[in-house]
Design an enzyme around this catalytic site. Sequence first.
Site, PDB file in Angstrom:
ATOM      1  N   ASP A   1      49.237  43.097  39.911  1.00 52.16           N
ATOM      2  CA  ASP A   1      49.493  43.980  38.760  1.00 52.16           C
ATOM      3  C   ASP A   1      50.983  43.815  38.465  1.00 52.16           C
ATOM      4  O   ASP A   1      51.609  42.837  38.933  1.00 52.16           O
ATOM      5  CB  ASP A   1      49.130  45.440  39.071  1.00 52.16           C
ATOM      6  CG  ASP A   1      49.136  46.325  37.818  1.00 52.16           C
ATOM      7  OD1 ASP A   1      48.226  46.198  36.994  1.00 52.16           O
ATOM      8  OD2 ASP A   1      50.076  47.135  37.648  1.00 52.16           O
TER       9      ASP A   1
ATOM     10  N   LYS B   1      43.174  51.314  43.209  1.00 44.86           N
ATOM     11  CA  LYS B   1      44.484  50.820  42.771  1.00 44.86           C
ATOM     12  C   LYS B   1      45.492  51.127  43.870  1.00 44.86           C
ATOM     13  O   LYS B   1      45.302  52.065  44.648  1.00 44.86           O
ATOM     14  CB  LYS B   1      44.911  51.521  41.467  1.00 44.86           C
ATOM     15  CG  LYS B   1      45.949  50.773  40.674  1.00 44.86           C
ATOM     16  CD  LYS B   1      45.363  49.649  39.822  1.00 44.86           C
ATOM     17  CE  LYS B   1      46.447  48.788  39.206  1.00 44.86           C
ATOM     18  NZ  LYS B   1      45.893  47.811  38.252  1.00 44.86           N
TER      19      LYS B   1
ATOM     20  N   SER C   1      38.597  38.238  38.818  1.00 44.05           N
ATOM     21  CA  SER C   1      38.760  38.545  40.239  1.00 44.05           C
ATOM     22  C   SER C   1      37.385  38.668  40.892  1.00 44.05           C
ATOM     23  O   SER C   1      37.175  38.229  42.025  1.00 44.05           O
ATOM     24  CB  SER C   1      39.521  39.857  40.418  1.00 44.05           C
ATOM     25  OG  SER C   1      40.908  39.629  40.325  1.00 44.05           O
TER      26      SER C   1
ATOM     27  N   GLN D   1      40.304  52.091  36.209  1.00 44.78           N
ATOM     28  CA  GLN D   1      39.684  50.899  36.802  1.00 44.78           C
ATOM     29  C   GLN D   1      38.186  51.099  37.045  1.00 44.78           C
ATOM     30  O   GLN D   1      37.412  50.155  36.939  1.00 44.78           O
ATOM     31  CB  GLN D   1      40.399  50.596  38.129  1.00 44.78           C
ATOM     32  CG  GLN D   1      40.183  49.202  38.661  1.00 44.78           C
ATOM     33  CD  GLN D   1      41.084  48.164  37.996  1.00 44.78           C
ATOM     34  OE1 GLN D   1      42.265  48.395  37.823  1.00 44.78           O
ATOM     35  NE2 GLN D   1      40.511  47.036  37.618  1.00 44.78           N
TER      36      GLN D   1
ATOM     37  N   THR E   1      43.450  37.633  32.200  1.00 52.73           N
ATOM     38  CA  THR E   1      43.616  38.904  31.479  1.00 52.73           C
ATOM     39  C   THR E   1      44.043  38.635  30.031  1.00 52.73           C
ATOM     40  O   THR E   1      43.484  39.210  29.087  1.00 52.73           O
ATOM     41  CB  THR E   1      44.629  39.822  32.191  1.00 52.73           C
ATOM     42  OG1 THR E   1      44.271  39.901  33.568  1.00 52.73           O
ATOM     43  CG2 THR E   1      44.634  41.211  31.597  1.00 52.73           C
TER      44      THR E   1
HETATM   45  P1  NDP Z   1      54.076  41.519  34.989  1.00 51.21           P
HETATM   46  O1  NDP Z   1      54.873  42.156  36.047  1.00 51.21           O
HETATM   47  O2  NDP Z   1      53.723  40.093  35.095  1.00 51.21           O
HETATM   48  O3  NDP Z   1      54.771  41.728  33.566  1.00 51.21           O
HETATM   49  C1  NDP Z   1      55.059  42.995  33.075  1.00 51.21           C
HETATM   50  C2  NDP Z   1      55.841  42.839  31.785  1.00 51.21           C
HETATM   51  O4  NDP Z   1      56.009  44.118  31.184  1.00 51.21           O
HETATM   52  C3  NDP Z   1      57.228  42.286  32.006  1.00 51.21           C
HETATM   53  O5  NDP Z   1      57.642  41.591  30.878  1.00 51.21           O
HETATM   54  C4  NDP Z   1      58.058  43.555  32.203  1.00 51.21           C
HETATM   55  O6  NDP Z   1      59.430  43.406  31.909  1.00 51.21           O
HETATM   56  C5  NDP Z   1      57.405  44.484  31.198  1.00 51.21           C
HETATM   57  N1  NDP Z   1      57.533  45.879  31.651  1.00 51.21           N
HETATM   58  C6  NDP Z   1      57.164  46.395  32.853  1.00 51.21           C
HETATM   59  N2  NDP Z   1      57.474  47.690  32.935  1.00 51.21           N
HETATM   60  C7  NDP Z   1      58.062  47.995  31.770  1.00 51.21           C
HETATM   61  C8  NDP Z   1      58.600  49.192  31.235  1.00 51.21           C
HETATM   62  N3  NDP Z   1      58.618  50.326  31.936  1.00 51.21           N
HETATM   63  N4  NDP Z   1      59.118  49.131  29.996  1.00 51.21           N
HETATM   64  C9  NDP Z   1      59.095  47.989  29.263  1.00 51.21           C
HETATM   65  N5  NDP Z   1      58.599  46.831  29.724  1.00 51.21           N
HETATM   66  C10 NDP Z   1      58.094  46.837  30.949  1.00 51.21           C
HETATM   67  O7  NDP Z   1      52.756  42.432  34.865  1.00 51.21           O
HETATM   68  P2  NDP Z   1      51.361  42.074  34.189  1.00 51.21           P
HETATM   69  O8  NDP Z   1      51.558  41.192  33.025  1.00 51.21           O
HETATM   70  O9  NDP Z   1      50.437  41.686  35.270  1.00 51.21           O
HETATM   71  O10 NDP Z   1      50.878  43.524  33.706  1.00 51.21           O
HETATM   72  C11 NDP Z   1      51.197  44.044  32.417  1.00 51.21           C
HETATM   73  C12 NDP Z   1      50.231  45.168  32.073  1.00 51.21           C
HETATM   74  O11 NDP Z   1      48.891  44.663  32.076  1.00 51.21           O
HETATM   75  C13 NDP Z   1      50.229  46.347  33.045  1.00 51.21           C
HETATM   76  O12 NDP Z   1      49.941  47.533  32.336  1.00 51.21           O
HETATM   77  C14 NDP Z   1      49.062  46.019  33.963  1.00 51.21           C
HETATM   78  O13 NDP Z   1      48.531  47.170  34.590  1.00 51.21           O
HETATM   79  C15 NDP Z   1      48.082  45.435  32.950  1.00 51.21           C
HETATM   80  N6  NDP Z   1      47.032  44.607  33.513  1.00 51.21           N
HETATM   81  C16 NDP Z   1      47.324  43.495  34.265  1.00 51.21           C
HETATM   82  C17 NDP Z   1      46.311  42.711  34.758  1.00 51.21           C
HETATM   83  C18 NDP Z   1      46.573  41.430  35.477  1.00 51.21           C
HETATM   84  O14 NDP Z   1      45.619  40.682  35.741  1.00 51.21           O
HETATM   85  N7  NDP Z   1      47.812  41.098  35.810  1.00 51.21           N
HETATM   86  C19 NDP Z   1      44.887  43.081  34.563  1.00 51.21           C
HETATM   87  C20 NDP Z   1      44.695  44.203  33.684  1.00 51.21           C
HETATM   88  C21 NDP Z   1      45.738  44.939  33.220  1.00 51.21           C
HETATM   89  P3  NDP Z   1      60.488  43.227  33.133  1.00 51.21           P
HETATM   90  O15 NDP Z   1      60.283  41.843  33.626  1.00 51.21           O
HETATM   91  O16 NDP Z   1      61.791  43.466  32.501  1.00 51.21           O
HETATM   92  O17 NDP Z   1      60.115  44.275  34.147  1.00 51.21           O
END
Ligand code: NDP
Length: 446
Positions: A167, A127, A378, A112, A210
């Site tokens: 997140d 974080k 943000s 970050q 994002t």
């Molecule tokens: P969400 O919780 O909205 O979605 C996460 C998605 O990834 C879900 O579909 C989830 O499935 C899947 N997932 C989570 N963990 C696993 C795993 N161990 N194996 C396989 N699939 C998995 O999170 P975000 O969309 O916010 O975040 C996704 C990524 O983007 C993360 O790495 C986060 O750090 C990064 N990110 C997010 C930002 C944001 O603004 N939200 C900004 C920058 C980066 P299930 O529902 O089954 O858990």
Amino acid sequence: MKNEYLIGVLETVKKRNAGEPEFIQAVTEVLETLEPVVEKRPDLVEAGVIDRLVEPERQIIFRVPWVDDNGKTQVNRGFRVQYNSAIGPYKGGIRLHPSVYIGIIKFLGFEQVFKNSLTTLPMGGGKGGSDFDPKGKSDGEVMRFCQSFMTELYRHIGADCDVPAGDIGTGAREIGYMFGQYKRLQNEFTGVLTGKGLTYGGSLARKEATGFGLCYFTDEMLKANGESFNGKTVVVSGSGNVAIYATQKATELGAKVVAMSDSNGYIYDKNGIDLACVKQLKEVERKRIKEYVTTHPDAVYTEGCSGIWTIPCDIALPCATQNEIDKASAEALVKNGCKVVSEGANMPSTPEAIEVYLSNGILYGPAKAANAGGVATSGLEMSQNSERLSWTFEEVDAKLKGIMKSIFAACDSAAKEYSTEGNYMAGANIAGFLKVAEAMKAQGCV
Ligand code: NDP
């Protein structure tokens, strides 16, 4: 890595953080790309900037007790890592997922710092999170957890000190509960969290930022190499906040997204994903992605996550979680004709996968640059809160687009200046590092 000083720093990191492989992985990647900087800027080595950067400024670990719907006490562990405040208040999301431990929060905080630096906005890196799993919990349970989490966290954060956001597992619902508890404890209404609801200080376009930003960055990278999204086949992993809005923007830019996933499995729809259906399942009903095939008979659901990378595509956008693409998956992408990998998730590619991209001429957009649109917006939410004003969707989106364009330009020119042209990972690490390093040097040994 050949530089003796950097080898020494990495040895110390490994010794001091044994048992935290994700943190060591993130630090190793950055140090490897800083070799040419260390040679060109001995003054930064002299100022101990890198020795200080590999150690977070502050790490807070706390108990989070809450009562479930059966009246039973549950205990989770909460974390906040205030990683670096050289260029602004700590800023970074809160992850709620059973896999969370201090090593995950430290790797995310470290990343970050560089990402926030690239946004051009004055934000340091931080974080937080917990091993709490919101999945399957009632709204009441989630609320009680969030209130308990904030009852400890509130004393460590503030609009000019540390501003958390969402997140994995932390969306608008969780941010709302945390904001409510902060306000109650501090008796003040300030922009202490971002990703807030639109009725209480949230920014338009933050939800989309994002995923949209990822596509704006990728579009810049494509254009610089004489290509575009138009007519391309895209695979997106995940079906959360980032994945959904990446799918929307890629489609608006003329691509066809054919696959999405969750942590149980993936769907392949050769006709192109029906995003309205995914939004209804994931954002409204909180159901599993496999439900998609009950209303889309042409689509196929496959159990397990890694198979998604065997689907032929031109562009892969990993938007789920860390280390979701390993060497074998990267090789499958290359074999099936994929030309571009751009990261919505944080550190979704293993070091071996990145090797495969770089040695096969894949256009590779690294997370800390490609997914910086979320935190950038943000930052724009913080500006609106300070001004007590709100900007239109179009204003925020236009600023986001401008920021992603300048992030790509910064990665591109740093890569050229340090003789790694076309390697945007090196460019992102170097450009992000230099701004933070100059600020740390200027502020003395703190
Ligand atoms: P969400 O919780 O909205 O979605 C996460 C998605 O990834 C879900 O579909 C989830 O499935 C899947 N997932 C989570 N963990 C696993 C795993 N161990 N194996 C396989 N699939 C998995 O999170 P975000 O969309 O916010 O975040 C996704 C990524 O983007 C993360 O790495 C986060 O750090 C990064 N990110 C997010 C930002 C944001 O603004 N939200 C900004 C920058 C980066 P299930 O529902 O089954 O858990």
